[in-house]
Design an enzyme around this catalytic site. Structure first.
Site, PDB file in Angstrom:
ATOM      1  N   GLY A  43       7.000 -11.242  -5.251  1.00 27.85           N
ATOM      2  CA  GLY A  43       6.935 -10.101  -4.351  1.00 27.85           C
ATOM      3  C   GLY A  43       6.895  -8.816  -5.166  1.00 27.85           C
ATOM      4  N   LEU A  44       7.247  -7.716  -4.548  1.00 33.02           N
ATOM      5  CA  LEU A  44       7.147  -6.438  -5.254  1.00 33.02           C
ATOM      6  C   LEU A  44       7.991  -6.415  -6.520  1.00 33.02           C
ATOM      7  CD1 LEU A  44       7.014  -3.713  -2.473  1.00 33.02           C
ATOM      8  CD2 LEU A  44       5.181  -4.574  -3.917  1.00 33.02           C
ATOM      9  N   GLY A  46       9.235  -9.025  -8.303  1.00 31.69           N
ATOM     10  CA  GLY A  46       8.795 -10.015  -9.270  1.00 31.69           C
ATOM     11  C   GLY A  46       7.435  -9.712  -9.868  1.00 31.69           C
ATOM     12  N   SER A 285       7.575  -1.764  12.966  1.00 26.94           N
ATOM     13  CA  SER A 285       8.045  -0.845  11.936  1.00 26.94           C
ATOM     14  C   SER A 285       8.945   0.262  12.480  1.00 26.94           C
ATOM     15  CB  SER A 285       6.848  -0.197  11.238  1.00 26.94           C
ATOM     16  OG  SER A 285       7.267   0.864  10.409  1.00 26.94           O
ATOM     17  N   ARG A 331      19.809   2.265  10.918  1.00 26.56           N
ATOM     18  CA  ARG A 331      19.535   0.996  11.588  1.00 26.56           C
ATOM     19  C   ARG A 331      20.783   0.363  12.188  1.00 26.56           C
ATOM     20  NH1 ARG A 331      15.163  -1.654   7.320  1.00 26.56           N
ATOM     21  NH2 ARG A 331      13.427  -0.292   7.928  1.00 26.56           N
ATOM     22  N   HIS A 401      17.328  -8.935   9.588  1.00 25.68           N
ATOM     23  CA  HIS A 401      16.191  -8.421   8.833  1.00 25.68           C
ATOM     24  C   HIS A 401      16.415  -8.465   7.321  1.00 25.68           C
ATOM     25  CE1 HIS A 401      12.761  -5.998   7.768  1.00 25.68           C
ATOM     26  NE2 HIS A 401      13.487  -4.969   7.391  1.00 25.68           N
ATOM     27  N   GLU A 425      15.709  -7.463  -3.477  1.00 29.23           N
ATOM     28  CA  GLU A 425      16.656  -7.852  -2.429  1.00 29.23           C
ATOM     29  C   GLU A 425      17.585  -8.972  -2.870  1.00 29.23           C
ATOM     30  OE1 GLU A 425      16.604  -9.052   2.344  1.00 29.23           O
ATOM     31  OE2 GLU A 425      14.720  -8.912   1.221  1.00 29.23           O
ATOM     32  N   ARG A 435      21.086  -0.626   4.626  1.00 26.70           N
ATOM     33  CA  ARG A 435      19.936  -0.060   3.907  1.00 26.70           C
ATOM     34  C   ARG A 435      19.174   0.907   4.794  1.00 26.70           C
ATOM     35  NH1 ARG A 435      14.685  -0.938   3.850  1.00 26.70           N
ATOM     36  NH2 ARG A 435      14.670  -2.998   4.847  1.00 26.70           N
ATOM     37  N   LEU A 441      11.198  -1.321  -0.457  1.00 23.59           N
ATOM     38  CA  LEU A 441      10.041  -1.287  -1.349  1.00 23.59           C
ATOM     39  C   LEU A 441      10.345  -0.420  -2.571  1.00 23.59           C
ATOM     40  CD1 LEU A 441       7.137  -0.915   1.257  1.00 23.59           C
ATOM     41  CD2 LEU A 441       8.324  -2.963   0.483  1.00 23.59           C
TER      42      LEU A 441
END
Length: 636
Positions: A43-44, A46, A285, A331, A401, A425, A435, A441
């Protein structure tokens, strides 16, 4: 006993990272090619780590259980990425991003790590623009920003509603360049099932080839886990169905402390559950909350069509309760507020849902502007629900989430096992108890592009670890244990499917370790999970064989880990006798129903060390706030 050393550098917070970089030991360019590094996850975090380490000259082995690195779950992130560029000239700064993140996490994160995250955030945008990431732009050509929850400034860079996909394509292309140059070797369709530790140091991994079933062993001088979070412990979550906790959980059982496992985020803007056969939940989103207004009817049990409910009978409850932040409240607060109005009997048309309405924004800005900002998200909603959100308000409800907890890491992102680094994460480091939107990201790319390349080099130059061959007895022992576990799963031949047990675990977790918790429910959850775990190992039915593609076997191994992790999450929540961020203990709340922290007793990171199944040792890392004063969080 494990001792936690955060390795936070001395000096003013503004200078810690700069001074730390200068004081680190370096590996010379000629010597980098002598070192092998394993990166698990593409992912981002890695992909960016593999690309950057390969660019520096290291030999990188990157592992993904997908057929393509492009399928990593980072692709699903929609709304944007935060950075303190202050393009809007609205008062943003590195310190304000730092402050908002600490406050958003309800003062349960480490100051030094969070400041570094804010400090390098601007570099991430520059890096991604150079890669060709098509960020939205203003009329004059400058990069556009929008707002996200928990902030009063616009600092979120975005590419329509597909920011994660575009950022991952940038990191993926950078990694592909290194693959072509021979510095990164990509192993697809491999799932990491164990970490190999020799003399207390991480030396490699053992994986299962998901096509052939073969157990494969790989060694390296350092190992990076960038395998994401563990929200699928709830069964229904916004995570892809294959997202799992196995890599970090198996590393935890080899000695890596697990920090703050009960800090799990419930996202307020998801499509409601629509049936018992549902396998995952769909995220809408948080960026939609910029222009959408959230409301329910003021009348209990109101089944009328939302367009038939007049303005004076609508309760815009976030705007009412939190006038400063309104629909962009954090959130955790927004999710609990939705649950409150639904529990009062005021859910949308009697359902477990609230309305997200764009009527006023369309009147103010025009349909074309809303379509440009959120068009693909509206298409997703209409495809799934059959309703046109330009004409009828969306229905949304909170869902599991993101997980703020993860493997404990120090300032260098190294776990309690030397040589094992954890990014994105999968670690606990930056978000505290909640978060902020668009920060996932940011953290993933900060860790991969701008932190690990320095800190891994420092480890290699300082420790000069030797490469252990895969013929070492520890590799053989790990392989043998895995084969025994696989054979055991295949031999039980009980009467229950893997998914039926996972669903039952998910119900326990959601009802008793979910959006709100209490002592009675948590104690019940611990016992119920133990009972369910026994049922799993006596009565699960794993069909097929190992020497082939076997997704049932894959899921069984992951659910076995969830049945252990779930217990630890409940124990951590039971131990933390306070409410903070997403951890809401019903016994600890203010008269207004807000989270009531206990800073005297619980201003610490709870790091759990595995001893044996059902037995963990709690080690505390005190949190010290030298740059931001501890205060009761207020978004009113």
């Amino acid at each position: 006993m494990v001792k936690l050393d955060s390795k936070v550098p001395a000096g003013p917070i503004e200078e810690k990272w700069t001074n730390h970089i200068f004081n680190m030991k370096l590996v010379s360019p000629a010597n980098k090619r002598k070192y092998d590094i394993i990166v698990v996850g593409t992912g981002l975090a890695g992909a960016s780590a593999a690309a950057t380490l390969g660019e520096l000259g290291y030999n990188v082995k990157a592992f993904t259980f997908h057929d393509s690195a492009r399928r990593a779950h980072s692709i699903a992130a929609q709304g944007g990425i935060n950075a303190a560029k202050n393009y809007q000239n609205d008062g943003d700064s590195v310190f304000r991003l730092f402050y908002d993140t600490i406050k958003g996490g309800d003062f349960r994160s480490r100051e030094a790590n969070v400041y570094r995250l804010a400090e390098v955030s601007g570099n991430i945008i520059d890096q991604c623009v150079a890669q060709g990431v098509p960020f939205a732009r203003e009329y004059g050509g400058t990069l556009a920003n929008r707002s996200f929850g928990g902030a009063l400034v616009s600092r979120t860079f975005y590419a329509k509603g597909q920011t994660g996909q575009q950022l991952l394509l940038g990191a993926y292309s950078a990694m592909n360049r290194q693959i072509n140059l021979g510095k990164v070797k990509l192993y697809s369709r491999r799932e990491m099932l164990d970490l190999v530790v020799v003399d207390g140091v991480a030396r490699g991994i053992v994986v299962r080839n998901l096509i052939t079933g073969e157990i494969e062993k790989y060694s390296a001088h350092a190992v990076v886990l960038a395998t994401g979070g563990y929200s699928n412990v709830f069964f229904l979550s916004t995570n892809a169905m294959n997202s799992n906790a196995t890599a970090i959980w198996r590393a935890h059982k080899k000695g890596a402390a697990f920090a703050n496992p009960c800090f799990t985020q419930i996202h307020p803007t998801c499509l409601p559950v629509h049936g018992e056969g549902q396998s995952k939940l769909t995220l809408m989103s948080e960026s939609l909350r910029n222009d959408g207004r959230i409301w329910v009817s003021k009348i209990k049990g109101d089944k009328r069509h939302p367009n038939d409910i007049p303005e004076e009978e609508r309760d815009y409850y976030l705007e009412r309760k939190y006038p400063s932040y309104g629909n962009l409240s954090p959130r955790d607060i927004s999710s609990r507020s939705a649950k409150e109005v639904v529990d009062e009997g005021r859910g949308a048309q009697g359902q477990e849902a609230v309305y997200l309405d764009f009527r006023d924004a369309i009147k103010r800005l025009g349909k074309k502007v809303i379509e440009e900002r959120y068009g693909n998200l509206f298409e997703i909603y209409q495809t799934i629900t059959g309703e046109n959100p330009y004409e009828v308000p969306m229905k949304i409800y909170p869902a599991p989430h993101y997980t703020m907890g993860g493997l404990w890491v120090d300032y260098n992102l190294m776990s309690t096992i030397p040589g094992l680094f954890v990014a994105g994460e999968a670690n606990f480091s930056d978000h505290g108890a909640n978060r902020l939107g668009a920060s996932a990201l940011m953290q993933g790319l900060a860790d991969g592009y701008f932190v690990l390349p320095y800190t891994i080099g420092n480890y290699l130059a300082s420790e000069k670890p030797e490469l252990v061959k895969t013929s070492h007895p520890e590799f053989d022992r790990a392989e043998e244990n895995l084969k025994n576990m696989i054979n055991k799963l295949l031999s039980i031949k009980g009467k229950r499917t893997v998914d039926s047990i996972h669903k039952e675990l998910g119900r326990i977790m959601w009802n008793k370790v979910g959006m709100s918790r209490n002592e009675k429910g948590l104690k019940e959850a611990i016992e119920e999970i133990k009972t369910l775990r026994e049922e799993f190992w006596k009565n699960v039915n794993v069909v097929g064989k190992n020497e082939d593609v076997n997704q049932c076997l894959e899921r069984a191994g992951r659910v076995a880990d969830y049945l252990e992790l779930g217990e630890l999450m409940a124990r951590d929540a039971l131990n933390r006798n306070e409410s903070c961020g997403a951890h809401f203990r019903e016994e600890y709340q203010t008269e207004e129903g807000e989270a009531l922290r206990n800073d005297e007793e619980y201003a610490y990171v709870a790091a759990w060390v595995f001893k044996e199944l059902g037995d963990w040792e709690l080690v505390k890392e005190p949190l010290e706030f030298e740059n931001i004063q501890l205060a009761t969080r207020s978004y009113k």
